[in-house]
Scaffold this motif. Structure first.
Motif, mmCIF file in Angstrom:
data_model
loop_
_atom_site.group_PDB
_atom_site.id
_atom_site.type_symbol
_atom_site.label_atom_id
_atom_site.label_comp_id
_atom_site.label_asym_id
_atom_site.label_seq_id
_atom_site.Cartn_x
_atom_site.Cartn_y
_atom_site.Cartn_z
ATOM 1 N N PRO A 1 -1.726 14.844 9.121
ATOM 2 C CA PRO A 1 -1.942 13.452 8.735
ATOM 3 C C PRO A 1 -1.482 13.166 7.311
ATOM 4 C CG PRO A 1 -4.008 14.638 8.663
ATOM 5 C CD PRO A 1 -2.994 15.571 9.272
ATOM 6 N N PRO A 2 -1.272 11.877 7.001
ATOM 7 C CA PRO A 2 -0.764 11.536 5.669
ATOM 8 C C PRO A 2 -1.770 11.874 4.577
ATOM 9 C CG PRO A 2 -1.407 9.568 6.871
ATOM 10 C CD PRO A 2 -1.450 10.697 7.845
ATOM 11 N N GLY A 3 -1.264 11.945 3.363
ATOM 12 C CA GLY A 3 -2.087 12.298 2.220
ATOM 13 C C GLY A 3 -2.827 11.108 1.648
ATOM 14 N N PRO A 4 -3.205 11.209 0.365
ATOM 15 C CA PRO A 4 -3.984 10.142 -0.274
ATOM 16 C C PRO A 4 -3.266 8.798 -0.197
ATOM 17 C CG PRO A 4 -3.920 12.102 -1.649
ATOM 18 C CD PRO A 4 -2.959 12.340 -0.539
ATOM 19 N N THR A 5 -4.053 7.753 0.016
ATOM 20 C CA THR A 5 -3.534 6.406 0.200
ATOM 21 C C THR A 5 -4.201 5.461 -0.791
ATOM 22 O OG1 THR A 5 -3.122 6.797 2.545
ATOM 23 C CG2 THR A 5 -3.278 4.508 1.844
ATOM 24 N N SER A 6 -3.414 4.546 -1.335
ATOM 25 C CA SER A 6 -3.941 3.566 -2.279
ATOM 26 C C SER A 6 -4.586 2.407 -1.539
ATOM 27 C CB SER A 6 -2.813 3.032 -3.162
ATOM 28 O OG SER A 6 -2.056 2.052 -2.468
ATOM 29 N N PRO A 7 -5.333 1.552 -2.246
ATOM 30 C CA PRO A 7 -5.733 0.274 -1.648
ATOM 31 C C PRO A 7 -4.506 -0.609 -1.414
ATOM 32 C CG PRO A 7 -7.013 0.769 -3.637
ATOM 33 C CD PRO A 7 -5.875 1.737 -3.595
ATOM 34 N N ILE A 8 -4.721 -1.740 -0.743
ATOM 35 C CA ILE A 8 -3.672 -2.747 -0.598
ATOM 36 C C ILE A 8 -3.737 -3.668 -1.811
ATOM 37 C CG2 ILE A 8 -2.813 -4.689 0.767
ATOM 38 C CD1 ILE A 8 -3.990 -3.349 3.234
ATOM 39 N N TYR A 9 -2.614 -3.804 -2.507
ATOM 40 C CA TYR A 9 -2.543 -4.630 -3.705
ATOM 41 C C TYR A 9 -1.741 -5.893 -3.402
ATOM 42 C CZ TYR A 9 -3.796 -0.326 -6.233
ATOM 43 O OH TYR A 9 -4.408 0.817 -6.673
ATOM 44 N N PRO A 10 -2.226 -7.069 -3.795
ATOM 45 C CA PRO A 10 -1.401 -8.277 -3.658
ATOM 46 C C PRO A 10 -0.218 -8.208 -4.602
ATOM 47 C CG PRO A 10 -3.405 -8.761 -4.887
ATOM 48 C CD PRO A 10 -3.546 -7.350 -4.393
ATOM 49 N N GLN B 1 0.852 -1.185 0.000
ATOM 50 C CA GLN B 1 0.000 0.000 0.000
ATOM 51 C C GLN B 1 0.887 1.233 0.000
ATOM 52 O OE1 GLN B 1 -2.275 0.809 3.650
ATOM 53 N NE2 GLN B 1 -4.069 1.161 2.377
ATOM 54 N N ILE B 2 0.533 2.245 -0.789
ATOM 55 C CA ILE B 2 1.356 3.450 -0.872
ATOM 56 C C ILE B 2 0.546 4.675 -0.446
ATOM 57 C CG2 ILE B 2 2.929 2.568 -2.622
ATOM 58 C CD1 ILE B 2 1.292 4.044 -4.732
ATOM 59 N N THR B 3 1.274 5.656 0.106
ATOM 60 C CA THR B 3 0.676 6.899 0.580
ATOM 61 C C THR B 3 1.544 8.062 0.141
ATOM 62 O OG1 THR B 3 -0.270 5.793 2.518
ATOM 63 C CG2 THR B 3 -0.035 8.180 2.649
ATOM 64 N N ASP B 4 0.921 9.206 -0.132
ATOM 65 C CA ASP B 4 1.660 10.421 -0.465
ATOM 66 C C ASP B 4 2.234 11.002 0.821
ATOM 67 O OD1 ASP B 4 2.645 12.852 -1.251
ATOM 68 O OD2 ASP B 4 0.767 13.617 -2.075
ATOM 69 N N ALA B 5 3.534 10.780 1.030
ATOM 70 C CA ALA B 5 4.179 11.239 2.262
ATOM 71 C C ALA B 5 4.463 12.730 2.238
ATOM 72 C CB ALA B 5 5.481 10.478 2.473
ATOM 73 N N ALA B 6 4.439 13.357 1.058
ATOM 74 C CA ALA B 6 4.750 14.781 0.959
ATOM 75 C C ALA B 6 3.654 15.657 1.550
ATOM 76 C CB ALA B 6 4.986 15.160 -0.501
ATOM 77 N N SER B 7 2.489 15.047 1.841
ATOM 78 C CA SER B 7 1.365 15.825 2.361
ATOM 79 C C SER B 7 1.469 16.079 3.850
ATOM 80 C CB SER B 7 0.044 15.096 2.055
ATOM 81 O OG SER B 7 -0.139 14.967 0.665
ATOM 82 N N GLY B 8 2.456 15.493 4.498
ATOM 83 C CA GLY B 8 2.680 15.750 5.914
ATOM 84 C C GLY B 8 1.836 14.885 6.811
ATOM 85 N N THR C 1 5.971 13.264 -5.927
ATOM 86 C CA THR C 1 5.365 12.696 -4.729
ATOM 87 C C THR C 1 6.391 11.852 -3.988
ATOM 88 O OG1 THR C 1 3.182 12.625 -5.756
ATOM 89 C CG2 THR C 1 3.521 11.215 -3.857
ATOM 90 N N SER C 2 6.570 12.130 -2.716
ATOM 91 C CA SER C 2 7.418 11.304 -1.862
ATOM 92 C C SER C 2 6.532 10.260 -1.205
ATOM 93 C CB SER C 2 8.111 12.155 -0.805
ATOM 94 O OG SER C 2 8.869 11.353 0.069
ATOM 95 N N LEU C 3 6.861 8.984 -1.411
ATOM 96 C CA LEU C 3 5.975 7.905 -0.989
ATOM 97 C C LEU C 3 6.345 7.344 0.374
ATOM 98 C CD1 LEU C 3 5.705 5.696 -4.218
ATOM 99 C CD2 LEU C 3 4.131 7.471 -3.431
ATOM 100 N N THR C 4 5.336 6.858 1.089
ATOM 101 C CA THR C 4 5.554 5.847 2.105
ATOM 102 C C THR C 4 4.978 4.552 1.549
ATOM 103 O OG1 THR C 4 3.475 6.317 3.270
ATOM 104 C CG2 THR C 4 5.453 7.437 4.041
ATOM 105 N N ILE C 5 5.662 3.457 1.818
ATOM 106 C CA ILE C 5 5.263 2.147 1.305
ATOM 107 C C ILE C 5 5.052 1.230 2.501
ATOM 108 C CG2 ILE C 5 5.934 0.195 -0.135
ATOM 109 C CD1 ILE C 5 7.712 2.147 -1.698
ATOM 110 N N ALA C 6 3.824 0.725 2.640
ATOM 111 C CA ALA C 6 3.486 -0.198 3.726
ATOM 112 C C ALA C 6 3.381 -1.597 3.154
ATOM 113 C CB ALA C 6 2.179 0.211 4.391
#
Length: 215
Positions: free
Chosen positions: A70-79, A61-68, A124-129
């Motif tokens: 709370p975190p920005g837009p987040t994707s669904p979880i993809y297998p 799952q990825i999130t826009d980390a550049a939004s500070g 976009t700077s990502l966070t990856i979960a």
């Protein structure tokens, strides 16, 4: 489908406790900037036991980390399967998504999974979960100096080791960093093992250190 191992954790303490047994997974070549979830949260009663199944069943799952925060837009979880590399994009300058078409052309090993940051305009700077069996395990890119910038590929491959820790109270979220693994008991899994029994004990009538011993 990956091989499954059933773990049975026995509470062999001689005293009652409010501690839980937390189980962690750790990536190979993990950075100290990574933030960890407890993958399993077990609460076996005194003289009781609890089971969980270990197998590799990855998601991302990825999130826009550049939004500070709370975190920005987040994707669904993809297998995602070992050997696959997905690209993160932000079409129409919106939140990041993952293309689930494998773009690996020898960029990553067959034992790894990966995400390539192709988010731009604006960058976009990502966070990856990363998740396993639907449960969060580790987050990359959340620390201030852990930047997943444009063009960077982040890979994941778990150690064949599970880490056990007793904690009170149960901790929720990414409350752990790599340094916390010094507090944990590792169990290295041998390939092909279908069942493992772990005894949770303490010495000194419950006052000693928590030990997790393969029975």
């Amino acid at each position: 489908m990956s091989f499954k191992t059933t773990f049975t954790v026995n509470n062999k303490l001689t005293v009652n406790t409010t501690n839980h047994v937390l189980v962690f997974l750790k990536p190979i070549k993990a950075s100290t900037n990574y933030q960890y979830f407890a993958w399993q949260d077990l609460n076996p009663a005194k003289d009781g036991s609890q089971q969980f199944i270990y197998e590799i069943d990855l998601g991302v799952q990825i999130t826009d980390a550049a939004s500070g925060n709370p975190p920005g837009p987040t994707s669904p979880i993809y297998p995602i399967n070992p050997g696959q590399l997905f690209a993160a994009t932000n079409p129409n300058n919106q939140g990041p998504i993952l293309t689930t078409t494998d773009i690996n052309q020898g960029t990553i090993a067959s034992s790894q999974v990966g995400v390539l940051n192709r988010c731009s305009t604006p960058t976009t700077s990502l966070t990856i979960a990363w998740t396993n069996k639907g449960q969060p395990v580790v987050v990359v890119g959340a620390a201030p100096n852990d930047i997943v910038n444009y063009g960077k590929t982040v890979t994941l491959e778990f150690e064949p080791t599970l880490y056990f820790m007793a904690a009170d109270p149960t901790l929720v979220g990414t409350n752990f960093t790599l340094q916390d693994f010094s507090m944990m008991t590792p169990y290295q899994l041998t390939a092909g093992t279908s069942a493992v029994t772990i005894d949770w004990t303490r010495s000194s009538n419950g006052l000693g250190a928590d030990l997790f011993i393969a029975a």
